[in-house]
Design a protein around this motif. Structure first.
Motif, mmCIF file in Angstrom:
data_model
loop_
_atom_site.group_PDB
_atom_site.id
_atom_site.type_symbol
_atom_site.label_atom_id
_atom_site.label_comp_id
_atom_site.label_asym_id
_atom_site.label_seq_id
_atom_site.Cartn_x
_atom_site.Cartn_y
_atom_site.Cartn_z
ATOM 1 N N SER A 1 -20.225 51.586 64.097
ATOM 2 C CA SER A 1 -19.104 51.163 65.251
ATOM 3 C C SER A 1 -17.617 50.972 64.612
ATOM 4 C CB SER A 1 -19.620 49.819 66.095
ATOM 5 O OG SER A 1 -20.753 50.068 66.578
ATOM 6 N N LYS A 2 -16.792 51.556 65.430
ATOM 7 C CA LYS A 2 -15.139 51.595 64.981
ATOM 8 C C LYS A 2 -14.653 51.187 66.371
ATOM 9 C CE LYS A 2 -15.561 53.104 60.812
ATOM 10 N NZ LYS A 2 -15.233 52.309 59.797
ATOM 11 N N PHE A 3 -13.364 50.556 66.032
ATOM 12 C CA PHE A 3 -12.517 49.830 66.900
ATOM 13 C C PHE A 3 -11.118 50.832 66.917
ATOM 14 C CE2 PHE A 3 -14.559 45.867 66.326
ATOM 15 C CZ PHE A 3 -14.614 45.475 67.700
ATOM 16 N N ALA A 4 -10.649 51.084 68.228
ATOM 17 C CA ALA A 4 -9.238 51.702 68.246
ATOM 18 C C ALA A 4 -8.308 50.770 69.114
ATOM 19 C CB ALA A 4 -9.271 52.996 68.974
ATOM 20 N N PHE A 5 -7.079 50.664 68.609
ATOM 21 C CA PHE A 5 -6.010 49.921 69.313
ATOM 22 C C PHE A 5 -4.980 50.686 69.769
ATOM 23 C CE2 PHE A 5 -8.141 47.170 65.903
ATOM 24 C CZ PHE A 5 -8.572 46.016 66.680
ATOM 25 N N TYR A 6 -4.552 50.540 70.878
ATOM 26 C CA TYR A 6 -3.602 51.434 71.319
ATOM 27 C C TYR A 6 -2.350 50.663 72.346
ATOM 28 C CZ TYR A 6 -6.587 51.115 75.762
ATOM 29 O OH TYR A 6 -7.147 50.689 76.822
ATOM 30 N N GLY A 7 -1.297 51.355 72.449
ATOM 31 C CA GLY A 7 -0.481 50.748 73.593
ATOM 32 C C GLY A 7 0.001 51.791 74.571
ATOM 33 N N LEU A 8 0.497 51.367 75.509
ATOM 34 C CA LEU A 8 0.636 52.608 76.860
ATOM 35 C C LEU A 8 2.100 51.996 77.625
ATOM 36 C CD1 LEU A 8 0.092 51.241 80.062
ATOM 37 C CD2 LEU A 8 -2.261 51.139 78.972
ATOM 38 N N ILE A 9 2.614 53.199 77.980
ATOM 39 C CA ILE A 9 3.828 53.176 78.841
ATOM 40 C C ILE A 9 3.680 54.132 79.984
ATOM 41 C CG2 ILE A 9 5.506 52.205 77.339
ATOM 42 C CD1 ILE A 9 6.374 55.082 76.970
ATOM 43 N N THR B 1 3.475 48.804 81.376
ATOM 44 C CA THR B 1 3.439 48.643 79.663
ATOM 45 C C THR B 1 1.959 48.052 79.691
ATOM 46 O OG1 THR B 1 4.565 46.535 80.136
ATOM 47 C CG2 THR B 1 5.848 48.630 79.397
ATOM 48 N N GLY B 2 1.335 48.149 78.287
ATOM 49 C CA GLY B 2 0.346 47.446 78.034
ATOM 50 C C GLY B 2 -0.234 47.763 76.841
ATOM 51 N N LEU B 3 -1.392 46.817 76.450
ATOM 52 C CA LEU B 3 -2.190 47.013 75.065
ATOM 53 C C LEU B 3 -3.475 46.944 75.566
ATOM 54 C CD1 LEU B 3 -0.115 44.392 72.747
ATOM 55 C CD2 LEU B 3 0.124 46.833 72.795
ATOM 56 N N GLY B 4 -4.128 47.835 74.655
ATOM 57 C CA GLY B 4 -5.739 47.801 74.799
ATOM 58 C C GLY B 4 -6.495 48.096 73.417
ATOM 59 N N THR B 5 -7.726 47.907 73.592
ATOM 60 C CA THR B 5 -8.857 48.049 72.375
ATOM 61 C C THR B 5 -9.866 48.758 73.022
ATOM 62 O OG1 THR B 5 -9.982 47.134 70.545
ATOM 63 C CG2 THR B 5 -9.792 45.740 72.479
ATOM 64 N N GLU B 6 -10.599 49.368 71.938
ATOM 65 C CA GLU B 6 -11.918 50.410 72.510
ATOM 66 C C GLU B 6 -12.808 50.253 71.395
ATOM 67 O OE1 GLU B 6 -12.676 54.710 74.170
ATOM 68 O OE2 GLU B 6 -10.493 54.047 73.574
ATOM 69 N N LEU B 7 -14.139 49.981 71.792
ATOM 70 C CA LEU B 7 -15.175 50.026 70.679
ATOM 71 C C LEU B 7 -16.243 51.177 71.053
ATOM 72 C CD1 LEU B 7 -16.890 48.446 68.627
ATOM 73 C CD2 LEU B 7 -17.634 46.963 70.294
ATOM 74 N N PHE C 1 -4.873 44.770 78.946
ATOM 75 C CA PHE C 1 -3.966 44.104 79.506
ATOM 76 C C PHE C 1 -2.760 45.146 80.093
ATOM 77 C CE2 PHE C 1 0.037 41.841 79.816
ATOM 78 C CZ PHE C 1 -0.407 40.751 80.364
ATOM 79 N N LYS C 2 -2.620 45.005 81.254
ATOM 80 C CA LYS C 2 -1.734 45.993 81.735
ATOM 81 C C LYS C 2 -0.549 45.381 82.734
ATOM 82 C CE LYS C 2 -0.983 50.588 84.003
ATOM 83 N NZ LYS C 2 -1.928 51.765 84.645
#
Length: 312
Positions: free
Chosen positions: A170-178, A256-262, A274-275
């Motif tokens: 399993s791997k994580f991803a971290f991202y930001g958004l606008i 704007t926001g931040l998120g993570t994915e597994l 979170f947005k």
């Protein structure tokens, strides 16, 4: 100066590592012939045997991602909010190794209830029509609201690292958004007990001079929860058919926001995000005046969502 150079070097290393992975689909193993289509297999064999050095292996295709989501919704306004809920669906398309676009739509409901008595009743035209005939000593109320939101959105997502779906671990991803997220909303208030106005005069100063938790628990039983009255809106902003407060309003909003994915399976992942929406509207909670003066900030909206993602 040395610390700035070190920070710049670290960012370059992270960028180099990030671009080594495919955004949604993982890294293509060029030595695995099962990843090569039958049409390209002869070229692949030539490349592998070095008989034609100008052959370049095919790049991995940018994948799409269909998601459903649900979670908490809060209005960040002048009146303290209560936890609400939202549900939605979205589709995300990779544009490269680190950037993708996501379009979606959410439906949300949120409520709010104040813990203070408010003497600003006469500044609200909707409340004046209900309570305006009361004597000045009783011209107070406890603000409350229920907001229904429809929120389409188009977000630009930037990955800080990537999920590699071809690996077993399993791997994580971290991202930001606008993004651009126009907000369509309708706000109502509970100002009538049946057909009669609430008698807020029965709530004395002693009632409000208590801990906030105790004060907010009691009005929950004081109100009947009907939310029958449309809240005041900003009629100088965008609305449908130039209509009044009984129609859904729409506002240009930015997110704007931040998120993570597994990753939990070869084509499935879970995400948490979170947005925050910047609405530029001070009427979302039905209350644009705070304690006798103009409230300093525009209202916002908060979405915290759990995503279930299916990679296509």
């Amino acid at each position: 100066m040395a610390s700035k150079r070190f920070t710049l070097l670290a960012l370059l290393v992270v960028a180099a590592v990030s671009t080594g992975y495919s955004q949604l689909g993982g890294v293509l193993d060029y030595l695995d012939s099962t990843k090569v289509s039958s049409r390209n297999l002869p070229k692949y064999n030539e490349w592998k045997s070095n008989s034609k050095s100008n052959f370049f292996p095919p790049v991995p295709k940018a994948m799409g991602q269909l998601s459903i989501n649900g979670g908490l919704f809060l209005v960040d306004g002048d009146c303290p909010s209560l936890p609400g809920w939202n549900i939605g669906v979205s589709y995300r398309k990779a544009l490269g190794y680190t950037v993708s676009l996501r379009g979606g739509i959410n439906y949300a409901q949120g409520k709010g209830l104040d813990y203070r008595d408010n003497g600003n009743l006469l500044n609200n035209s909707v409340l004046v029509s209900t309570y305006g005939s009361l004597p000045p000593s009783a011209a107070k109320y406890v603000h409350n609201y229920k907001t229904t939101v429809i929120n389409p959105s188009l977000d630009l997502i930037i990955n800080f690292n990537n999920i590699m779906f071809h690996r077993k671990s399993s791997k994580f991803a971290f991202y930001g958004l606008i993004g651009y997220s126009p907000m369509v909303y309708q706000t109502k208030m509970d100002v009538l007990n049946g057909s009669a106005a609430y008698n807020f005069g029965s709530l004395t100063n002693t009632f409000f001079n208590r801990p906030r938790k105790d004060v907010r628990n009691d009005p929950k039983n004081f109100f009947d929860g009907s939310y029958e009255t449309f809240a005041q809106v900003n009629d100088r902003s965008q609305n449908f058919n130039q209509a009044g407060n009984d129609k859904f309003q729409w506002r240009h909003a930015f997110s704007t926001g931040l998120g993570t994915e597994l990753r939990i399976a070869s084509r499935m992942s879970l995400g948490f995000e979170f947005k925050y929406l910047w609405t530029r509207d001070d009427y979302v909670d039905g209350w644009f005046m705070n304690n006798g003066g103009l409230s300093p900030d525009k209202d916002g909206a908060i979405f915290t969502n759990l995503f279930v993602n299916f990679n296509l």
